[in-house]
Design a protein around this motif. Structure first.
Motif, PDB file in Angstrom:
ATOM      1  N   ARG A 105       0.833  -1.199   0.000  1.00 33.28           N
ATOM      2  CA  ARG A 105       0.000   0.000   0.000  1.00 33.28           C
ATOM      3  C   ARG A 105       0.872   1.255   0.000  1.00 33.28           C
ATOM      4  N   THR A 108       2.157   1.728  -3.450  1.00 37.18           N
ATOM      5  CA  THR A 108       1.132   2.263  -4.352  1.00 37.18           C
ATOM      6  C   THR A 108       0.962   3.762  -4.137  1.00 37.18           C
ATOM      7  N   ARG A 109       0.957   4.151  -2.866  1.00 38.28           N
ATOM      8  CA  ARG A 109       0.837   5.558  -2.524  1.00 38.28           C
ATOM      9  C   ARG A 109       2.019   6.336  -3.116  1.00 38.28           C
ATOM     10  N   ARG A 111       3.807   5.641  -5.619  1.00 34.28           N
ATOM     11  CA  ARG A 111       3.739   5.722  -7.073  1.00 34.28           C
ATOM     12  C   ARG A 111       2.982   6.955  -7.520  1.00 34.28           C
ATOM     13  N   VAL A 112       1.968   7.333  -6.723  1.00 34.73           N
ATOM     14  CA  VAL A 112       1.178   8.512  -7.083  1.00 34.73           C
ATOM     15  C   VAL A 112       1.881   9.784  -6.651  1.00 34.73           C
TER      16      VAL A 112
ATOM     17  N   ASP B 354      -4.748  10.077 -11.879  1.00 31.62           N
ATOM     18  CA  ASP B 354      -3.643  10.495 -11.019  1.00 31.62           C
ATOM     19  C   ASP B 354      -3.946  11.816 -10.325  1.00 31.62           C
ATOM     20  N   LEU B 357      -6.263  11.163  -7.479  1.00 25.56           N
ATOM     21  CA  LEU B 357      -5.557  10.500  -6.379  1.00 25.56           C
ATOM     22  C   LEU B 357      -4.661  11.491  -5.640  1.00 25.56           C
ATOM     23  N   GLN B 392      -9.849   3.297  -6.876  1.00 26.40           N
ATOM     24  CA  GLN B 392      -8.466   3.749  -6.995  1.00 26.40           C
ATOM     25  C   GLN B 392      -8.027   4.580  -5.799  1.00 26.40           C
ATOM     26  N   VAL B 396      -4.757   3.766  -2.779  1.00 30.20           N
ATOM     27  CA  VAL B 396      -3.612   4.562  -2.338  1.00 30.20           C
ATOM     28  C   VAL B 396      -3.823   5.262  -0.994  1.00 30.20           C
ATOM     29  N   CYS B 397      -5.060   5.422  -0.584  1.00 27.90           N
ATOM     30  CA  CYS B 397      -5.306   6.289   0.557  1.00 27.90           C
ATOM     31  C   CYS B 397      -6.182   5.548   1.558  1.00 27.90           C
TER      32      CYS B 397
END
Lengths: 204, 831
Positions: A105, A108-109, A111-112, B354, B357, B392, B396-397
């Motif tokens: 996780r 993934t974070r 990556r953004v 993106d 996000l 998505q 990530v969050c």
């Protein structure tokens, strides 16, 4: 000997993730690998804070057939290279290890948010799972030594002619998804991403 | 007596472990225990029988792994489940008729009067997306087949057990609820008292009760003593009965045999403590035997169970943690809502996930507790975009989300997919809307935002708004939705249109709090619509609202005025221990004030040794070049924004500063003087600068120039995409327009996209040897269907030789080389 699978939990404080290994995964040239890279050190601390190094393992009897045949606990397989690695062994350990889903996780974070962080994490995660495997390996080695036996080098599905398909067998006997949350995808890749499965021969 | 009545009456006892018993009877490694239902029915019946003699009420069928992935043959799964349920029923029949099994003479004195069969469902052994490769709906379908097979055999309840992922548990619960049978859930926590995918017990309670389970608890992994903290938390938050089925401690090997370290007497002693904490459904898991369970029942029978009570905590959750309402005001970030936000509208239209996000992560950094997600735009498919945004964002969050839509289809699909217990925005006092929304909230769970508006409009008095709130509470109760799961929004309306509006809203807040003890939420910034410097009014109104009992605010956590109001309020109301959050905020406040001043000095920690900027003609651009070279991301964005507002043209910034800066670092990388992290930090900084440029362009309604369009993809079967992402960002920084198809991309999709978009260059990445054939296949298909398209390949396993072998047009060893190649390639092409 029965088939109960054992769980190992790594002690993050005691675990050594070498900075030079991380640098190597990042493609630093040999001359550039020096101690105390601040970025790498910081990432190692971060990874230690989120990783949960765990493994399942079990010991099984071992026998061979034909020239390159091996009787694994999940069935009969062929592999010249694994057979060579296991020469002289009478038992094997199978293990599957992971540093956990929280790392995925975080990756993934990253990556953004930031490519630099993602690349650093990626490399550090690779070094971290190796460190977990080394630590587990050392524990199994102690166990073997106490019986006056020794271990061979660990050998993973996908190395040489030890086919990746063996992952299915390994997962069917170790059931790592139940104990450590490690599962096998249809592509035979493991999830969480930073995970290792392998065979270790026990000689003597 | 129905099992649910039995739970109300007193303690209920589950049986214990199964694996150790079957292993002792000869089960081999890798052998599926479920097959023993048919192959060794006598062993399974004997095990159930022994448990019944020790006094248990509920038998778990031997179906832990019974699903169509493991038993795919025609009728195979149904056969296994039928046999398993049959074995349990046969054992019950023998005990109830006091008929000993063949060759035995037994004492039936301890057997209980009431017996139930639980269809036992374990995890599927695969991780759900995005962590793994199993789709949520696929998981649901697999569970549903097991549930249907169980229903056909007449079980009394469904037990979903040993779940270590709350998302998989949700799929299983939804499938089990289709049966209309009672559904119990137990999950397996690790030594840190979390599920393997991160949820804590409070979060599990929030999600499972939201989905309507009848009892919930913990099993496996730990012994009873290691579970005490988990049991405490479950009993504090759960309104439904709590189940505890521990292992007999931890396994260890003794003389080649596995033994568990907790013996029956010790097990019973620990279970007394657990019963005393409030658990009322007790049993065992791995390593426990009829002796353990018998000893436990012998002791617990003498106790009085703690009474069940409705807990008043209002909880929402993500997949890792929960947020409780009613303690301090909760901040709901409003930035993912296109109303009045040109840049977000553009991102939604271009499917630029993106950006969305990044908005989520940014608000998380700015201390939002919850993120509002609203993607409603007339020209996009809202249900599809909503599901995509929710999935998505959740990848990530880890903040809980507020699903904000008026489209019932989008709402249902997002609620179904959501991993956790969300906020639902919104319902209101209109009959029609209540009829639509309440069934969804009941089925999936969630904290419902209730707007005080009905068929007559928005009442102009506080009392009128209170009346609508009461009506909503009442109607919701008819659907079984509890008051604690409703948060009333008495609506903030602009004071520039209606001078009294703030007063009415504040009065309504107070009334709902005082008369109904209800929770409230507001879209705070609406109050200042039409006024200049809106933040100033918003900040003060926010303070006034909190003084009148506001429990949650939909707001911009990036607004210093709002955060000033919030942090000060919490500190003054003793909601901020030692004022730590306030003190932390003052640091951020100062840093922001400093960065708002003209850029001076450099906070660079890493000196970019001996860099010369003589190639930079425009002196105004030198600080930006330096910032990108040094990789200072935030500063790069801020400097670019300054340059743009000083009327430097976007193209001049790109060509005069960003590309030269990247070139300086890129050359250093090629010469091995600069290493990957530094290169990437510069790329990140350049991206931040581009973001500022995009903001400006979106605001002025213009379009960015492109140096050429190409496709990037990681080939089928390969899930590693960091390398590809590095290439993408560098290409974008150099002005190329990249269509990123992601990872694990089938050849057909690549070719189809290339043809449709008229793309002349495709970049493919593969990290593993096993996926090189997929790359070859992609190239072959491209040559066949779209011969004018060229390919370049890269990735850890690629070599120039390999590239040649699979007929790629070019091998690029890293991201910089790919940029050089793209420049060369598009230079030779007419635009």
């Amino acid at each position: 000997m029965d088939n109960t699978v054992h769980t190992y939990i790594a002690d993050n404080d005691a675990l050594l993730i070498p900075g030079r290994e991380v640098a190597r995964y990042l493609g630093y040239s040999r001359e550039a690998i020096i101690a105390g890279d601040e970025l790498i050190d910081r990432t190692i601390e971060k990874v230690k804070g989120i990783m949960a190094g765990k493994a399942v393992y079990c010991r099984y009897p071992l026998s061979f057939f034909d020239e390159d045949g091996i009787v694994m606990p999940y069935g009969r397989i062929h592999s010249t290279q694994l057979r060579e690695n296991l020469t002289g062994c009478t038992e094997i350990y199978l293990f599957a290890a992971t540093i956990g889903a929280a790392f995925d996780r975080e990756l993934t974070r990253a990556r953004v948010r930031s490519l630099a962080d993602a690349a650093l994490l990626q490399a550090t995660g690779a070094a971290a799972i190796e460190a977990v495997c080394d630590d587990l390996n050392a524990r199994l080695e102690m166990e073997a030594l106490s019986e006056g036996r020794k271990l061979h080098r660990r050998f993973s599905p996908g190395y040489g002619d030890f086919e990746l398909d063996n992952q299915k067998g390994l997962f069917s006997v170790l059931n790592p998804s139940k104990y450590i949350g490690l599962s096998l995808m249809d592509t035979l890749i493991m999830s969480p991403e930073k995970s290792v499965s392998a065979v270790i021969g026990v000689e003597g | 007596m129905n099992i649910l009545d039995h739970l109300k009456k007193g303690f209920t006892y589950f049986d214990g472990g199964c694996g150790t018993i079957l292993q002792a009877a000869g089960l081999k490694a890798g052998e599926l225990p479920e097959r023993w239902n048919t192959e060794h029915a006598d062993v399974i019946q004997g095990m159930h029988y022994d448990y019944l003699l020790s006094g248990v009420n509920i038998l778990k069928t031997n179906t832990f792994g019974a699903n169509i992935m493991k038993f795919p043959g025609e009728g195979e799964l149904e056969g296994i489940i039928k046999a398993a349920v049959g074995n349990a029923k046969a054992a019950i029949a023998a005990v109830e008729s006091r008929t000993p099994l063949a060759g035995r003479s037994d004492d039936f004195s301890k057997a209980s009067g009431e017996h139930y069969v639980a269809l036992d469902i374990g995890p599927l052994g695969k991780l759900l997306k995005p962590l793994g490769d199993l789709d949520f709906e696929e998981a649901y379908e697999i569970f549903l087949q097991t549930v249907k097979a169980g229903m056909a055999c007449g079980v009394d309840l469904i037990l979903i057990e040993t779940m270590n992922d709350i998302y998989e548990a949700k799929a299983a619960i939804l499938a089990a609820k289709e049966s209309a049978l009672p559904v119990f859930l137990t999950t397996a926590y690790d030594e840190s008292h979390k599920l393997l995918t991160g949820a804590d017990p409070r979060t599990v309670v929030a999600v499972a009760e939201g989905l309507g389970v009848d009892a919930l608890g913990v099993n496996c992994s730990l012994g009873p003593d290691e579970m005490m903290g988990i049991v405490d938390e479950l009993c504090e938050y759960a309104s439904v009965p709590v189940i505890v089925n521990p292992n007999a401690g931890l396994p260890r090997t003794e003389g080649g045999k596995t033994v568990y370290d907790v013996l029956p007497e010790g097990f019973a002693a620990s279970m007394i403590k657990i019963a005393d904490k409030g658990a009322r459904v007790l049993g065992g898991c791995c390593g426990t035997t009829p002796a353990h369970i018998g000893a436990m029942i012998g002791e617990v029978r003498k106790m009085e169970p703690k009474p069940l009570s409705e807990k008043q905590h209002t909880l929402i959750s993500s997949y890792t943690h929960s947020v409780e309402f009613g303690i301090r005001p909760i901040l709901i970030g409003e930035r993912i809502n296109p109303t009045g936000k040109k840049r977000l509208k553009e991102a939604l239209r271009n499917d630029d996930m993106d950006y969305i996000l990044q908005q989520g992560l940014l608000q998380q950094d700015q201390h939002a507790d919850v993120l509002d997600v609203n993607v409603g735009l007339p020209e996009i498919d809202e249900p599809e975009m909503m599901v995509k945004a929710v999935s998505q964002l959740q990848a990530v969050c880890d903040l809980p989300l507020q699903i904000d839509t008026t489209d019932p289809v989008a709402m249902e699909r997002a609620l179904r997919r959501y991993n956790g217990k969300p906020m639902i925005n919104s319902v209101n006092g209109k009959e029609e809307v209540m009829k639509q929304v309440f069934p969804l909230a009941k089925k999936y769970g969630g904290l419902l935002v209730a707007l005080t508006i009905d068929e007559e409009g928005i009442p102009t008095t506080a009392e009128g708004r209170l009346k609508i709130a009461r009506n909503i509470y009442e109607k919701a109760a008819e659907y079984g939705i509890k008051k604690k799961d409703i948060i009333v929004d008495p609506l903030a309306m602009s004071i520039s249109a209606e001078p009294e509006s703030a007063k009415i809203t504040l009065d309504a807040l107070r009334l709902i709090r005082e008369e109904e003890d209800g929770l409230t939420s507001l879209g705070v910034s609406n109050i200042s619509f039409g006024l200049p410097k809106r933040d100033l009014v918003n900040g003060t109104f926010f303070t006034m609202a909190m003084m009148n009992g506001l429990s949650a605010a939909i707001m911009n956590p990036g607004s210093m005025e709002m955060m000033k109001a919030y942090r000060s309020f919490c500190a003054l109301k003793a909601l901020d221990e030692n004022c730590m959050d306030y003190i932390g905020f003052t640091d951020e406040y100062e840093a922001l004030a400093a960065s708002a001043a003209p850029a001076a000095g450099s906070e660079a920690k890493k000196p970019a040794a001996a860099v010369s900027y003589e190639g930079i003609k425009d002196e105004r651009l030198i600080p930006l070049v330096d910032t990108v070279v040094k990789g200072l991301k935030e500063k790069a964005g801020a400097l670019t924004a300054e340059l743009l507002s000083a009327d430097v043209a976007a193209m001049d910034i790109i060509d005069g500063a960003l590309i030269p800066a990247l070139d300086i670092v890129g050359k250093g990388f090629e010469a091995k003087r600069v290493f990957l992290p530094q290169l990437l930090m510069s790329a990140d900084s350049a991206s931040a600068a581009f973001e500022s440029i995009k903001d400006k362009i979106a605001a002025s309604g213009g379009k960015q120039e492109s140096k050429g369009r190409l496709i990037l993809a990681t080939v089928k079967g390969d899930i590693h995409d960091i390398g590809k992402n590095i290439v993408k960002v560098l290409l974008e920084n150099y002005g190329f327009d990249v269509i990123d198809l992601g990872k694990d991309v089938p050849p057909e999709l690549i070719v189809e996209t290339a043809v449709r978009e008229n793309i002349k260059l495709v970049g493919l990445s593969a990290l593993m040897t096993t996926t090189v054939p997929a790359m070859e296949e992609t190239i072959k298909l491209l040559h066949e269907k779209w011969p004018e398209c060229k390919t370049c390949v890269g990735g850890a396993v690629m070599t120039p030789e390999y590239a040649k072998m699979i007929n790629a047009d070019r091998y690029c060893k890293d991201a910089m080389e790919t940029v050089r190649f793209a420049e060369e390639f598009f230079a030779g092409m007419p635009c």
